[in-house]
Design an enzyme around this catalytic site. Sequence first.
Site, mmCIF file in Angstrom:
data_model
loop_
_atom_site.group_PDB
_atom_site.id
_atom_site.type_symbol
_atom_site.label_atom_id
_atom_site.label_comp_id
_atom_site.label_asym_id
_atom_site.label_seq_id
_atom_site.Cartn_x
_atom_site.Cartn_y
_atom_site.Cartn_z
ATOM 1 N N CYS A 2 -0.161 -2.647 4.837
ATOM 2 C CA CYS A 2 -0.986 -2.090 6.027
ATOM 3 C C CYS A 2 0.072 -1.647 7.102
ATOM 4 C CB CYS A 2 -1.914 -3.129 6.644
ATOM 5 S SG CYS A 2 -1.039 -4.983 7.085
ATOM 6 N N HIS A 28 -6.546 3.057 6.510
ATOM 7 C CA HIS A 28 -5.676 1.765 6.519
ATOM 8 C C HIS A 28 -5.302 1.534 4.835
ATOM 9 C CE1 HIS A 28 -8.760 -1.654 5.310
ATOM 10 N NE2 HIS A 28 -9.295 -0.564 4.890
ATOM 11 N N HIS A 75 -3.402 -7.801 9.714
ATOM 12 C CA HIS A 75 -3.726 -6.752 9.384
ATOM 13 C C HIS A 75 -3.860 -5.651 10.296
ATOM 14 C CE1 HIS A 75 -5.170 -4.115 5.930
ATOM 15 N NE2 HIS A 75 -5.842 -3.648 7.008
#
Length: 341
Positions: A256, A317, A305
């Site tokens: 991420c 993402h 994240h």
Amino acid sequence: MASHRRPKQPSRTRVTVLTATAAAAVALSAQTAQADPKPSKSEVKEKVDKLYEEAEQATEKYNGAKEKQEKLNEEIDALQDRVARGQDELNTLRNSLGSVASAQYRSGGIDPSLQLFLSGDPDTYLDKASALDQLGAKQTDAIQDIQAKQRTLAQQRQEAQGKLKDLADTREELGKKKKEVQGKLAAAQKLLNSLTAAERAALAADDTRANRASSRADLGNSVPASQRAAAAFAAAQSKIGSPYVYGASGPSSFDCSGLTSWAYAQANVSIPRTSQAQANAGTRIYSQSQLQQGDLVIFYGDLHHVGFYAGNGQVLHAPKPGANVRYESINNMPFQFGVRI
């Protein structure tokens, strides 16, 4: 003569006990089987998703340790280079002072104070102010330069030793985090392997549908946060379909924070490597309605994240192991805040 006795038959009581024990074992096995049924596909998916989330948490810690290791390596290299250059300068100063001593010797002997300096510990000797009075101004300056250089070198060597210890500790931490990530991923794979082929195919189909939905995502008319944010977002868009790989930061696979840091680098903007550090890389935006395209979006309470705000409630993402870079609803994860770089 050998006797031919008939073997002794087990008593009725013993037979009854053995039979009862066997029956109890069978009953216990049956109870265990009933108490621990095979998990359903949805239960396996829930457990796997949880393991993937834990793996991503460990991955961001791994990324932080890796970034620290790289920084320490650079600092140690720079320090060792300074120490080497400093040692050369010190040798030059000593050689210069040695030339003065040689000249004095040829002209009738070395000054006693200079002789003592060259044969002993200059730090101890120079603490005695009376010694400085016996030296010429040039010699005094030279000895003081050597003394200062020695102190600087000692400090630099000590600093380098401290950083080398930090590096060793960081490498140990890196190994532990890598092992933790691999353990989580292995546990998830073991759960997936417990499913039937049809169940695994159904899960794969779910992921395929998510990827297809991503290609049809409606981003609305979101305005980029800035020209650089627009450039970074465009770079991330060019990687849609690239696989998630823990610890990867491009150009062919990403985790991420690897995607966001790589994309901003393409816009000539350097941001930290981990999601937690990226959370402090700009102005925080707590209202989703104020987010603009290219803003970073931080998820989960421990900030493990990160993705790009894409517009119209969508984020771009690298979601998790086994998935590709794609668009998803911002509501699929617990939103914390946005970050405008």
